[in-house]
Design an enzyme around this catalytic site. Structure first.
Site, PDB file in Angstrom:
ATOM      1  N   ASP A  84       4.025  41.566 110.813  1.00 43.32           N
ATOM      2  CA  ASP A  84       3.973  40.118 110.298  1.00 43.32           C
ATOM      3  C   ASP A  84       3.766  39.036 111.229  1.00 43.32           C
ATOM      4  O   ASP A  84       4.494  39.061 112.574  1.00 43.32           O
ATOM      5  CB  ASP A  84       5.085  40.030 109.146  1.00 43.32           C
ATOM      6  CG  ASP A  84       6.413  40.283 110.084  1.00 43.32           C
ATOM      7  OD1 ASP A  84       6.649  41.131 110.829  1.00 43.32           O
ATOM      8  OD2 ASP A  84       7.437  39.528 109.615  1.00 43.32           O
ATOM      9  N   GLU A 141       9.163  41.829 109.210  1.00 48.81           N
ATOM     10  CA  GLU A 141      10.343  41.933 109.925  1.00 48.81           C
ATOM     11  C   GLU A 141      11.087  40.520 110.317  1.00 48.81           C
ATOM     12  O   GLU A 141      12.327  40.710 110.647  1.00 48.81           O
ATOM     13  CB  GLU A 141       9.914  42.426 111.441  1.00 48.81           C
ATOM     14  CG  GLU A 141      11.007  42.759 112.412  1.00 48.81           C
ATOM     15  CD  GLU A 141      11.756  41.698 113.141  1.00 48.81           C
ATOM     16  OE1 GLU A 141      12.885  41.871 113.237  1.00 48.81           O
ATOM     17  OE2 GLU A 141      11.124  40.583 113.453  1.00 48.81           O
ATOM     18  N   GLU A 142      10.297  39.534 110.183  1.00 48.68           N
ATOM     19  CA  GLU A 142      10.884  38.209 110.348  1.00 48.68           C
ATOM     20  C   GLU A 142      11.393  37.566 109.117  1.00 48.68           C
ATOM     21  O   GLU A 142      11.813  36.418 108.705  1.00 48.68           O
ATOM     22  CB  GLU A 142       9.633  37.186 110.570  1.00 48.68           C
ATOM     23  CG  GLU A 142       8.877  37.525 111.857  1.00 48.68           C
ATOM     24  CD  GLU A 142       9.522  37.441 113.175  1.00 48.68           C
ATOM     25  OE1 GLU A 142      10.742  36.811 113.384  1.00 48.68           O
ATOM     26  OE2 GLU A 142       8.897  37.702 114.385  1.00 48.68           O
ATOM     27  N   ARG A 183      18.096  50.406 127.271  1.00 46.63           N
ATOM     28  CA  ARG A 183      19.442  50.221 127.251  1.00 46.63           C
ATOM     29  C   ARG A 183      19.945  51.408 126.072  1.00 46.63           C
ATOM     30  O   ARG A 183      19.819  51.109 125.150  1.00 46.63           O
ATOM     31  CB  ARG A 183      19.768  48.741 126.956  1.00 46.63           C
ATOM     32  CG  ARG A 183      21.321  48.483 127.345  1.00 46.63           C
ATOM     33  CD  ARG A 183      21.589  47.071 126.690  1.00 46.63           C
ATOM     34  NE  ARG A 183      22.995  46.948 127.208  1.00 46.63           N
ATOM     35  CZ  ARG A 183      23.535  46.349 128.351  1.00 46.63           C
ATOM     36  NH1 ARG A 183      22.702  46.225 129.308  1.00 46.63           N
ATOM     37  NH2 ARG A 183      25.045  46.190 128.447  1.00 46.63           N
ATOM     38  N   HIS A 365       8.247  33.137 119.572  1.00 46.10           N
ATOM     39  CA  HIS A 365       8.315  32.289 118.495  1.00 46.10           C
ATOM     40  C   HIS A 365       7.870  30.855 118.800  1.00 46.10           C
ATOM     41  O   HIS A 365       8.143  29.760 118.389  1.00 46.10           O
ATOM     42  CB  HIS A 365       9.615  32.043 117.935  1.00 46.10           C
ATOM     43  CG  HIS A 365       9.958  33.195 116.922  1.00 46.10           C
ATOM     44  ND1 HIS A 365      11.213  33.425 115.977  1.00 46.10           N
ATOM     45  CD2 HIS A 365       9.573  34.514 117.367  1.00 46.10           C
ATOM     46  CE1 HIS A 365      11.036  34.695 115.458  1.00 46.10           C
ATOM     47  NE2 HIS A 365      10.223  35.406 116.266  1.00 46.10           N
TER      48      HIS A 365
HETATM   49 NI    NI Z   1       9.387  39.930 116.951  1.00 48.30          NI
END
Ligand code: NI
Length: 392
Positions: A84, A141-142, A183, A365
């Site tokens: 997205d 996802e957002e 990580r 973003h």
């Molecule tokens: Ni992202």
């Protein structure tokens, strides 16, 4: 015994570079927001079908899952890419910029999708593994509160497409292109939002004794909340409690009826997250009680902490080192942003990696952000090699 050079290498993807760049720029020019990924999903599904995958469409909204079994191996691995875009007006000025006003791929999900497609094409063509690969193209996802990962899980992702472990990655502005960051344990923060509404008793500013002033209550809470992290959280842990908004009153001579606080709460450990909620509730409730005010707390849990499992992260680190050279693989710092890949990791072992998007890359973003096309072959080769190495 399989020789090392039987596994996918960066050079295997050089011939695909221009095709991958075209795909990425096509997706970039046609961004779709969370829950609207109709054309992106169709584009992805058609490519996967043409390469011989068994493709399920409409998984948790516009999600697409492609499955391919080769040989008799019983192991199964999943790799996820998000699809997205964001409600941002692009300002990159590039010739493949968004053609949709007010929407843009400002988080690089166009690149994530393209890299997984590159691996998909390679794996179906070369078929040098034994087992099942599941390619998870995730929508929304957002989205925030109820995201694409949750929707796919609720739609039976784990039952319909069983797998042993799941991997994913996000591009990482600030690190050089072609470098990978891993990580073990917590990587990205949980993000919760709290709305606290205090109900006092309004009245004339000259007669405060006849009122319950919600502004005084709110200010006491703001000051006291500063002690939650400093006095209740283990100093070796990390947490953030920010009061980002305070709303009350309209006039100097009126004591208002209500006051509202908005908080952003972040942490890197599920237990710390729970402790923060407990402390914030107790503290604000007791303050309201002490002043004789009413209180309503809407504690909205956002994405959980991204917690990478140790074994799968170590495996990804080794594969990454073989591919790009150990000197280009480093340990990632804690990232205070959040990511809904965390929902998969709540149920399955796996690891989320970061792929350097350039030291001078604008931040995620931002209206000037763009995915580094240099990385398309790196991500595609990583997923191909990881699949081949996992499914030996
Ligand atoms: Ni992202």
């Amino acid at each position: 015994m399989t020789l090392d050079n039987d596994f996918a290498r960066l050079s295997d993807f050089e011939p695909m570079r221009s095709e991958l760049t075209d795909i990425r720029r096509h997706l970039h020019a046609h961004p779709e927001l969370s829950f609207e990924e109709t054309e992106t999903a169709r584009f992805v599904a058609e490519k996967l079908e043409s390469w011989g995958y068994e493709v399920a469409r409409g998984v948790g909204g516009h999600g697409v899952v492609a499955r391919l079994t080769v040989g008799a191996g019983k192991k199964s691995v999943a790799i996820r890419a998000d699809m997205d875009a964001l409600p941002i007006t692009e300002q990159t000025g590039c010739d493949y910029a968004s053609t949709v006003p007010g929407k843009m791929h400002a988080c690089g999900h166009d690149g994530h999708t393209t890299m997984l497609l590159g691996a998909a094409e390679y794996l179906a063509r070369t078929r040098r593994f034994s087992g099942t690969v599941n390619l998870v193209f995730q929508p929304a996802e957002e989205a925030g509160a109820f995201s694409g990962a949750q929707a796919m899980i609720r739609d039976g992702l784990f039952e319909r497409f069983p797998f042993d472990a799941i991997y994913g990655l996000h591009n990482h502005p600030g690190a050089p292109e072609g470098t990978l960051l891993t990580r073990s344990g917590p990587l990205m923060a949980s993000s919760d939002t709290v709305e606290i509404t205090i109900t006092g008793k309004g009245g004339h500013a000259s007669r405060p004794h006849l009122t319950i002033d919600p502004i005084v209550v709110a200010c006491t809470m703001v000051v006291s909340l500063q002690s939650v992290v400093s006095r209740s959280i283990d100093p070796t842990q990390t947490a953030v409690v920010t009061v980002g908004a305070i709303h009350a009153g309209k006039a100097a001579n009126v004591i208002p009826e209500t006051a509202t606080l908005l908080l952003s709460v972040r942490s890197f450990d599920p237990q710390v997250r729970q402790l923060l909620e407990t402390r914030i509730r107790k503290l604000t409730e007791s303050i309201a009680d002490g002043y004789g005010a009413g209180i309503r707390i809407d504690y909205e849990r956002g994405y959980p902490v991204v917690v990478n499992s140790v074994k799968e992260t170590e495996f990804a680190r080794i594969v990454a080192g073989e591919l790009v050279g150990a000197d280009k693989v480093s340990t990632c710092h804690l990232i205070p942003g959040s990511e809904d890949f965390s929902y998969f990791l709540e149920h399955k072992p796996g690891s989320f990696l970061r792929l350097g998007n350039g030291v001078n890359s604008p931040i995620l973003h931002s209206a000037k952000y763009d995915f580094a096309d240099e990385n398309l072959t790196v991500g595609a080769a990583l997923w191909a090699r990881l699949t081949e190495r996992y499914l030996v």
